[in-house]
Scaffold this motif. Structure first.
Motif, mmCIF file in Angstrom:
data_model
loop_
_atom_site.group_PDB
_atom_site.id
_atom_site.type_symbol
_atom_site.label_atom_id
_atom_site.label_comp_id
_atom_site.label_asym_id
_atom_site.label_seq_id
_atom_site.Cartn_x
_atom_site.Cartn_y
_atom_site.Cartn_z
ATOM 1 N N LEU A 310 0.736 -0.960 -0.239
ATOM 2 C CA LEU A 310 0.407 -0.277 -0.052
ATOM 3 C C LEU A 310 0.929 1.155 0.469
ATOM 4 N N PRO A 311 0.735 2.142 -0.239
ATOM 5 C CA PRO A 311 1.408 3.761 -0.599
ATOM 6 C C PRO A 311 1.454 3.579 1.278
ATOM 7 N N TYR A 312 2.688 4.566 1.225
ATOM 8 C CA TYR A 312 3.205 5.047 2.450
ATOM 9 C C TYR A 312 3.567 6.085 2.775
ATOM 10 N N THR A 313 3.312 7.100 1.372
ATOM 11 C CA THR A 313 3.582 8.344 2.203
ATOM 12 C C THR A 313 2.730 8.848 1.272
ATOM 13 N N ALA A 314 1.921 10.050 1.551
ATOM 14 C CA ALA A 314 1.057 10.773 0.945
ATOM 15 C C ALA A 314 2.158 10.744 -0.505
ATOM 16 N N LEU A 315 2.528 11.461 -0.692
ATOM 17 C CA LEU A 315 2.983 11.300 -2.264
ATOM 18 C C LEU A 315 2.591 10.180 -3.155
ATOM 19 N N HIS A 316 2.547 9.329 -3.094
ATOM 20 C CA HIS A 316 2.191 7.383 -3.539
ATOM 21 C C HIS A 316 0.813 7.248 -3.242
ATOM 22 N N TYR A 317 0.278 8.096 -2.297
ATOM 23 C CA TYR A 317 -1.264 7.599 -2.348
ATOM 24 C C TYR A 317 -1.399 8.715 -3.546
ATOM 25 N N LEU A 318 -1.300 10.284 -3.072
ATOM 26 C CA LEU A 318 -1.846 10.613 -4.189
ATOM 27 C C LEU A 318 -1.447 10.755 -6.148
ATOM 28 N N LEU A 319 -0.402 10.422 -5.895
ATOM 29 C CA LEU A 319 0.285 9.743 -7.455
ATOM 30 C C LEU A 319 -1.068 8.400 -7.364
ATOM 31 N N LEU A 320 -1.205 7.484 -7.027
ATOM 32 C CA LEU A 320 -1.843 6.119 -7.197
ATOM 33 C C LEU A 320 -3.732 7.014 -7.157
ATOM 34 N N LYS A 321 -4.595 7.992 -6.677
ATOM 35 C CA LYS A 321 -5.923 8.275 -6.747
ATOM 36 C C LYS A 321 -5.755 8.729 -8.021
ATOM 37 N N SER A 322 -4.975 9.005 -8.484
ATOM 38 C CA SER A 322 -5.538 9.887 -9.411
ATOM 39 C C SER A 322 -5.049 9.442 -11.055
ATOM 40 N N THR A 323 -4.672 7.712 -10.854
ATOM 41 C CA THR A 323 -4.477 7.216 -11.940
ATOM 42 C C THR A 323 -5.724 6.170 -11.928
ATOM 43 N N LYS A 324 -5.556 5.302 -13.600
ATOM 44 C CA LYS A 324 -7.280 4.895 -13.640
ATOM 45 C C LYS A 324 -7.383 3.524 -13.253
ATOM 46 N N ASP A 325 -6.589 3.079 -13.467
ATOM 47 C CA ASP A 325 -6.540 1.700 -11.941
ATOM 48 C C ASP A 325 -6.283 2.059 -10.617
ATOM 49 N N LYS A 326 -5.715 2.245 -10.136
ATOM 50 C CA LYS A 326 -5.531 2.740 -9.072
ATOM 51 C C LYS A 326 -4.577 1.994 -8.186
ATOM 52 N N PHE A 327 -4.006 0.753 -9.222
ATOM 53 C CA PHE A 327 -2.641 0.381 -8.716
ATOM 54 C C PHE A 327 -1.647 0.175 -10.043
ATOM 55 N N LEU A 328 -0.113 -0.080 -9.360
ATOM 56 C CA LEU A 328 0.382 0.465 -10.400
ATOM 57 C C LEU A 328 1.950 -0.598 -10.135
ATOM 58 N N ILE A 329 2.508 -0.763 -11.668
ATOM 59 C CA ILE A 329 3.853 -1.353 -11.218
ATOM 60 C C ILE A 329 4.586 -0.412 -10.328
ATOM 61 N N MET A 330 5.437 -0.587 -9.096
ATOM 62 C CA MET A 330 5.928 -0.122 -8.560
ATOM 63 C C MET A 330 7.356 -0.558 -8.173
ATOM 64 N N THR A 331 8.494 -0.802 -8.667
ATOM 65 C CA THR A 331 9.329 -1.595 -8.738
ATOM 66 C C THR A 331 10.935 -1.001 -8.539
ATOM 67 N N SER A 332 11.927 -1.180 -8.172
ATOM 68 C CA SER A 332 12.707 -0.555 -7.777
ATOM 69 C C SER A 332 12.992 0.121 -8.236
ATOM 70 N N GLY A 333 13.462 1.427 -8.404
ATOM 71 C CA GLY A 333 14.613 2.225 -9.465
ATOM 72 C C GLY A 333 15.899 1.774 -9.633
ATOM 73 N N ASN A 334 16.607 0.655 -10.171
ATOM 74 C CA ASN A 334 18.232 0.544 -9.966
ATOM 75 C C ASN A 334 18.449 -0.473 -11.519
ATOM 76 N N LYS A 335 19.174 -0.254 -11.904
ATOM 77 C CA LYS A 335 19.782 -0.724 -12.948
ATOM 78 C C LYS A 335 20.524 -2.202 -12.678
ATOM 79 N N ARG A 336 20.058 -3.591 -13.189
ATOM 80 C CA ARG A 336 20.277 -4.567 -13.293
ATOM 81 C C ARG A 336 21.429 -5.219 -12.058
ATOM 82 N N GLY A 337 21.813 -5.240 -11.336
ATOM 83 C CA GLY A 337 22.702 -6.029 -10.138
ATOM 84 C C GLY A 337 23.512 -4.383 -9.371
#
Ligand SMILES: [Zn+2]
Ligand SMILES: [Zn+2]
Length: 638
Positions: A310-337
């Motif tokens: 679930l969203p753990y900051t208001a930023l995440h909540y607000l981001l999801l709230k405005s999407t059509k699906d209300k759920f998104l891929i949220m994968t960690s932002g890194n290059k492999r390895g």
């Protein structure tokens, strides 16, 4: 003057950095008792209450029933005394200089009250992505040092405005009185949107625009609490395929974030334990059985479970709230390895080829904290990754360390640790140490703990894995040279066994039979162990049984290619031609890069190959034989 009935309580647990003292102050005034509350350092709070028996009971009832959500009481002891009449209830300054160590508080997911303030039109925090209070918000991820005071966090870049200052100083304001991380739209961090190169995009509402772009099929890098995520639609095969292609990540499942528990219910099956975990202040990723009809098949190919948080900051909540699906891929932002990015420099360098846009903010992330991952086994939560929300909370163990310990862990999916008194402090999830930046992270966080917990490395015991080629081992050996400290190596599965003993509260000196089911660890006989029955206590072990040794043709190559492993297993009782014929019959020959030639070479080198009792490798071989999986592209696959 006669003395008055008083009760002195010692409360141990997560009671600092979670609004515990203001809570006690308020409970005392509501119950009509006098006295004081103060931090003792460590993870202890002392409370003295004075009043008639009825009011003291009222206070104890409030203490038990209305504690701040992230607070946890591990132990509470009371002593009845009789002291002079006190006139009021006070919050006394923290007692320092007692040589006690202060726990680093973990990051806490946004609480319901903060979220309500963000969503309420007309509230001072309406639409504010960084709202937090004494009960919630970033902690470890923004700390430069202890104690947890604003001056020791990256919130020091944002001095409180008059309104916030007033709330900070108001003892009646239970969620903001003395809350170190608070802010508002006037004084707090700001968000903005850029393209993949960092060029700012003009928009009144960067978060809503980011949601809209995601809905249109774009991929957006999002700076969050402990690092960057990559956000994308989870319902559009083409988008997920694009993300997999850009990230060069063929099949490792992507984590999802869903707006609320109702949305989770739409995409996965939920039981009570999972529901409680998902909504807990720690807000981990929980592995759940998917209801596949809503998700793109490429989100978690070949698996019937998905990781959801679930969203753990208001930023995440607000981001999801405005999407059509209300759920998104949220994968960690890194290059492999590579480690997950925590700043813009890393994001522009490493992530700009994955994403089309970035949603950024100007609160520094001091410590990388990846999302925690929890799975239910027999109905109980088991960590696959202990990080955000949990680390670096210390774990109390049933033994006392004679001197401080600095442990370097193993090389894969790794974490380090320090230990002192009866406490073990694990670092957050670090990663696979075959990457230089990840090794640097391990040393950096160990150094941070060494500083915070005032450990003298020269006087500490350094602990490394027995594997002669582990990078973590090398790091430990270097530290021992640098500090002149003693270093000991521990057999991998003895370490696993000891952690299970501690988990189960086994006393020092007691011995238990422990079964370790694992991928790989260096054995004392030079073979690769991983299916072991040990008779173990904390200080020693005896190997009383193990899975039959199987040859691993080509060593690590057999771990990456299950067909090779299968050849190794079969070579023990079939002839070369029989093996090749069987592989042909099962359509497995072409799963080897060099076809039949590789099969025959693998067979011939099997006799001289390194041996393994690994459970993982036997399962690999079986999954190849059954045509389930032919390649390991991520740890844990097949
Ligand atoms: Zn809050
Ligand atoms: Zn403010």
């Amino acid at each position: 003057m006669a003395c008055e009935y008083s009760l002195k309580l010692l409360v141990i647990g997560i009671v600092q950095g979670v609004g515990f003292r203001p809570f006690i102050y308020r409970a005392a005034s509501r119950a009509g008792v006098r006295g004081y509350v103060r931090n003792l350092g460590g993870s202890e709070v002392e409370v003295l209450i004075q009043g008639n028996v009825e009011n003291v009971h009222k206070f104890l009832h409030l203490l038990a029933s209305e504690m701040p959500p992230p607070a946890r009481i591990e132990e509470i002891s009371g002593e009845e005394t009789c002291i002079d009449h006190l006139s009021e209830f006070k919050i006394l300054p923290s007692l320092t200089g007692m040589g006690r160590r202060s726990m680093i508080p973990p990051d806490i997911g946004i609480c319901e009250d903060c979220l309500r303030e963000v969503l309420e039109p007309g509230s001072r925090w309406h639409g504010y992505p960084f709202n937090s209070c004494a009960w919630c918000g970033p902690r470890f991820s923004m700390m430069y040092g202890v104690p947890y005071d604003r001056a020791n966090t990256s919130m020091r870049d944002f001095p409180l405005c008059e309104d916030c200052k007033q709330e900070y100083s108001d003892p009646e304001n239970i969620r903001r009185f003395h809350a170190q991380g608070i802010s508002c739209p006037n004084c707090g961090p700001k968000v903005w949107l850029t393209d993949s190169k960092g060029l700012k995009i003009q928009t009144k509402n960067p978060i809503a625009t980011a949601s809209q772009l995601i809905d249109e099929g774009y991929i957006v890098g999002v700076k969050g609490l402990g690092g960057f995520h990559i956000a994308a639609l989870a319902t559009d095969e083409a988008v997920v395929a694009k993300l997999r292609d850009r990230k060069n990540r063929p099949s490792k499942p992507f984590a999802l974030m869903a707006l609320d528990i109702r949305i989770v219910e739409k995409i996965a099956y939920l039981d009570d334990v999972s529901r409680r975990l998902l909504t807990s202040p720690e807000k981990p990723i929980v592995l759940l059985k998917a209801r596949d009809k809503h998700l793109a098949s490429l989100v978690a190919p070949g698996l019937d479970v998905i990781g959801v948080m679930l969203p753990y900051t208001a930023l995440h909540y607000l981001l999801l709230k405005s999407t059509k699906d209300k759920f998104l891929i949220m994968t960690s932002g890194n290059k492999r390895g590579k480690p997950m990015c925590i700043d813009e420099e890393c994001a522009f360098r490493e992530l700009s080829s994955f994403v089309d846009f970035f949603l950024l903010h100007n609160r520094r992330i001091v410590n990388r904290v990846d999302d925690s991952v929890v799975r239910l086994t027999e109905g109980s939560p088991v960590f696959l990754r202990r990080s955000r929300g949990y680390a670096p909370m210390w774990i109390r163990v049933p033994l006392v360390f004679k001197k401080p310990v600095i442990a370097f862990g193993a090389d894969f999916q790794s974490a380090g640790a320090v230990a002192f008194e009866d406490k073990v402090v694990l670092t957050q999830y670090i990663g696979d140490l075959d990457d230089y930046d990840i090794l640097t992270d391990l040393e950096r966080y160990l150094e941070f703990f060494v500083k915070v917990y005032r450990i003298n490395p020269s006087n500490a015991l350094l602990v490394v894995d027995k594997h002669p080629r582990y990078t973590s081992r090398l790091a430990g050996v270097m530290w021992s040279r640098k500090y002149g400290a003693e270093v000991i190596d521990v057999q991998h599965h003895h370490a696993h066994a000891a952690s299970v003993l501690a988990d189960r509260g086994v006393e020092p000196g007691e011995t238990r039979a422990v079964i370790t089911i694992d991928g790989a660890g260096y054995g004392v006989d030079g073979a690769i162990w991983g299916g072991e029955v040990l008779e173990a206590c904390y200080s020693s072990f005896r190997r009383i049984g193990h899975l039959t040794y199987q040859p691993m043709p080509g060593g690590d190559a057999a771990a990456r290619n299950p067909v090779r492993m299968l050849i190794g297993v079969l070579s023990r009782f079939l002839s070369e031609d029989e093996v090749v014929n069987l592989l042909k019959k099962r359509n497995l020959i072409d799963k080897l890069k060099h076809g039949e030639r590789e099969a025959r070479v693998s067979y011939r080198i099997a006799r001289k190959s390194v041996l393994t009792s690994s459970t993982g490798r036997v399962l690999d071989a079986a999954s190849a034989l059954l045509n389930v999986c032919y390649a390991r592209t991520y740890e844990g696959e097949p």
